[in-house]
Design an enzyme around this catalytic site. Sequence first.
Site, mmCIF file in Angstrom:
data_model
loop_
_atom_site.group_PDB
_atom_site.id
_atom_site.type_symbol
_atom_site.label_atom_id
_atom_site.label_comp_id
_atom_site.label_asym_id
_atom_site.label_seq_id
_atom_site.Cartn_x
_atom_site.Cartn_y
_atom_site.Cartn_z
ATOM 1 N N LEU A 1 -9.995 -11.833 9.382
ATOM 2 C CA LEU A 1 -9.322 -10.595 9.832
ATOM 3 C C LEU A 1 -9.935 -10.053 11.129
ATOM 4 C CD1 LEU A 1 -8.528 -7.982 7.007
ATOM 5 C CD2 LEU A 1 -6.966 -8.998 8.641
ATOM 6 N N CYS B 1 15.137 12.347 22.085
ATOM 7 C CA CYS B 1 14.083 11.609 22.801
ATOM 8 C C CYS B 1 14.209 11.840 24.301
ATOM 9 C CB CYS B 1 14.193 10.122 22.474
ATOM 10 S SG CYS B 1 12.993 9.148 23.378
ATOM 11 N N GLU C 1 -5.325 1.139 5.722
ATOM 12 C CA GLU C 1 -5.429 1.691 7.074
ATOM 13 C C GLU C 1 -6.553 1.032 7.866
ATOM 14 O OE1 GLU C 1 -3.386 3.465 8.698
ATOM 15 O OE2 GLU C 1 -2.068 3.769 6.989
ATOM 16 N N CYS D 1 16.764 1.651 21.474
ATOM 17 C CA CYS D 1 17.162 3.070 21.491
ATOM 18 C C CYS D 1 18.561 3.317 20.917
ATOM 19 C CB CYS D 1 17.050 3.631 22.905
ATOM 20 S SG CYS D 1 15.375 3.505 23.532
ATOM 21 N N CYS E 1 10.992 1.436 17.910
ATOM 22 C CA CYS E 1 10.376 1.918 19.152
ATOM 23 C C CYS E 1 9.240 0.973 19.562
ATOM 24 C CB CYS E 1 9.880 3.355 18.964
ATOM 25 S SG CYS E 1 9.578 4.196 20.520
ATOM 26 N N TYR F 1 -8.030 9.406 13.132
ATOM 27 C CA TYR F 1 -6.748 8.858 12.679
ATOM 28 C C TYR F 1 -6.791 8.495 11.189
ATOM 29 C CZ TYR F 1 -3.406 5.574 11.159
ATOM 30 O OH TYR F 1 -2.478 4.964 10.366
ATOM 31 N N TRP G 1 0.823 -1.219 0.000
ATOM 32 C CA TRP G 1 0.000 0.000 0.000
ATOM 33 C C TRP G 1 0.858 1.272 0.000
ATOM 34 C CZ3 TRP G 1 -0.444 -3.988 3.515
ATOM 35 C CH2 TRP G 1 0.244 -3.838 4.710
HETATM 36 FE FE1 SF4 Z 1 11.727 5.180 20.975
HETATM 37 FE FE2 SF4 Z 1 13.044 7.203 22.076
HETATM 38 FE FE3 SF4 Z 1 14.121 4.796 22.100
HETATM 39 FE FE4 SF4 Z 1 13.912 6.147 19.803
HETATM 40 S S1 SF4 Z 1 15.137 6.688 21.557
HETATM 41 S S2 SF4 Z 1 13.418 3.957 20.128
HETATM 42 S S3 SF4 Z 1 11.968 7.227 20.114
HETATM 43 S S4 SF4 Z 1 12.246 5.406 23.127
#
Ligand code: SF4
Length: 375
Positions: A85, A213, A42, A204, A197, A125, A29
Site C-alpha cells: 500500500l 457551480c 480514511e 459537468c 468532478c 482532514y 467502509w
Molecule cells: Fe465539478 Fe462544477 Fe462540473 Fe459539477 S459542474 S462536475 S462541480 S466542475
Amino acid sequence: MSARDRDWMRRLRRGLRAWYAGHARDLPWRRGRDPYAVWISEIMLQQTTVAAVVPYFQRFLARFPTVFELAAANEDDVLKLWEGLGYYSRARNLHRAARVVVAEHGGRFPEEVAELRRLPGIGRYTAGAIVSFAFDRPAPIVEANTLRVYCRLIGFAGDPKSADGQRVLWKFAEEVLPRREPGRVNHALMELGATLCAPAAPDCPACPVNSYCRAFANGTQNEIPRLAARPEVTRLVEAAIAVRKNGHVLLRRRGPGEWWTGLWDFPRFPAASVGRIADPSSRSQPAIEAARELERRFAEETGIQVALGEPLGEFSHSVTRYRIRLLCYAAEHRGGRLRRGAEWSWVRCRDLSELPLSKPGRRMAEMVRAQVRGQ
Ligand code: SF4
C-alpha cells in the site's frame, strides 16, 4: 454570508443530498458507522485509490476487527498487512494511535476533532472525516477530491495549497455543512469529486449541482484548481544483493528516516559507478571489474565479504520523485561481521513470504525464490 449566498448554499446541499441518495457507491467502509472502520479506511485511502484499498481494508478488518486487536498486535503483523500500500508511516501511526485509544480512552474513539488530532497520524482532514462520518456531527473536510470540488463550486482560481487558498477552502468546507446529516453532505462532496468532478474533463452536464457551480458557469472547470508544477524526476542506480548462507538470505530492517521504515529489505546501496547489470562469471573484463566494485562497496556497507554470483535481473521502480534502476544479484557469504547500528536477520528462503518487505524487496524475493527453485 449574504441571504443570496445562504440560499445558494441551501440549494447546493439539497442537490448533493438527493444525488448521493441514488448514486453512492457501495463501499465496505460505508456499510456502518463504526469509527474504527471509518478511521482505517480514511488512512488507507490517503494517496491510494478506492479499488486498491478495498481488499486491504477487508483483510485488515478480518485480522484486526476492533481497535483492541490492533493495539495488541506486533508491528511486523501490521506492516505485513500493509505491504504494497506504500507510505508505511501510516501503518505505524495507526498502530501507535490504536494503543493510545485503548490505553487512554478505554477503546472508545473521541468524538471531538481536537481530541482526535492528538492521536498519531490523525490530521485535520481525518479527524473531520471520523467525526462527520461516524458521529454525523458537523466537521469540515478538505482532501484531494473535495478540494477540487470546492475550488470549482466557488470559482477559486488561486493556489489551493497556499495559506490563503487553505483558509478560503476550509472556511467553505465549514459553511457548506448543514446541522442535519452533515456526514451525508461530506460524503456527497467526496463522491462527486471521486466520480463526476474528475481532475481532467469533469462531466459537468451530468453533475447534479451544475446550476450552482461557478467554474461551470464561467467555463473554467478545466483550469480550476490551479495545479502545482510536478517535481523533476531524479534517476538513480542502486544495487541490491541477496547474500546466501546455509539456505538463509540476509535482510536488513529499514531504519527511521529511510524509505519503507520498519520493513525488511535486501541490503542495497548506490551503484551509479557500476551502471549496468553484468554477469561476473562471464569472461568480460568490465563485468569482472563491476563485480569486484560491488563486492567492495557491499563490504563497506555491511561489514561482510561476499562473492557475487549470477545476476538475478534488474528492474526500475519509483519512490516519490526518484526513478531507481535496481541491479539485483545473488552472492555467497564469505565471512566478516555484520556492522552494528542496523537490524539484520538471516531468513530462511521459504519464510520470505511471511515478513513485511518493501515493494522492490518483495519483487527481488520472488527472483531469489525462482532461482532457488531452479537449482
Ligand atoms: Fe465539478 Fe462544477 Fe462540473 Fe459539477 S459542474 S462536475 S462541480 S466542475
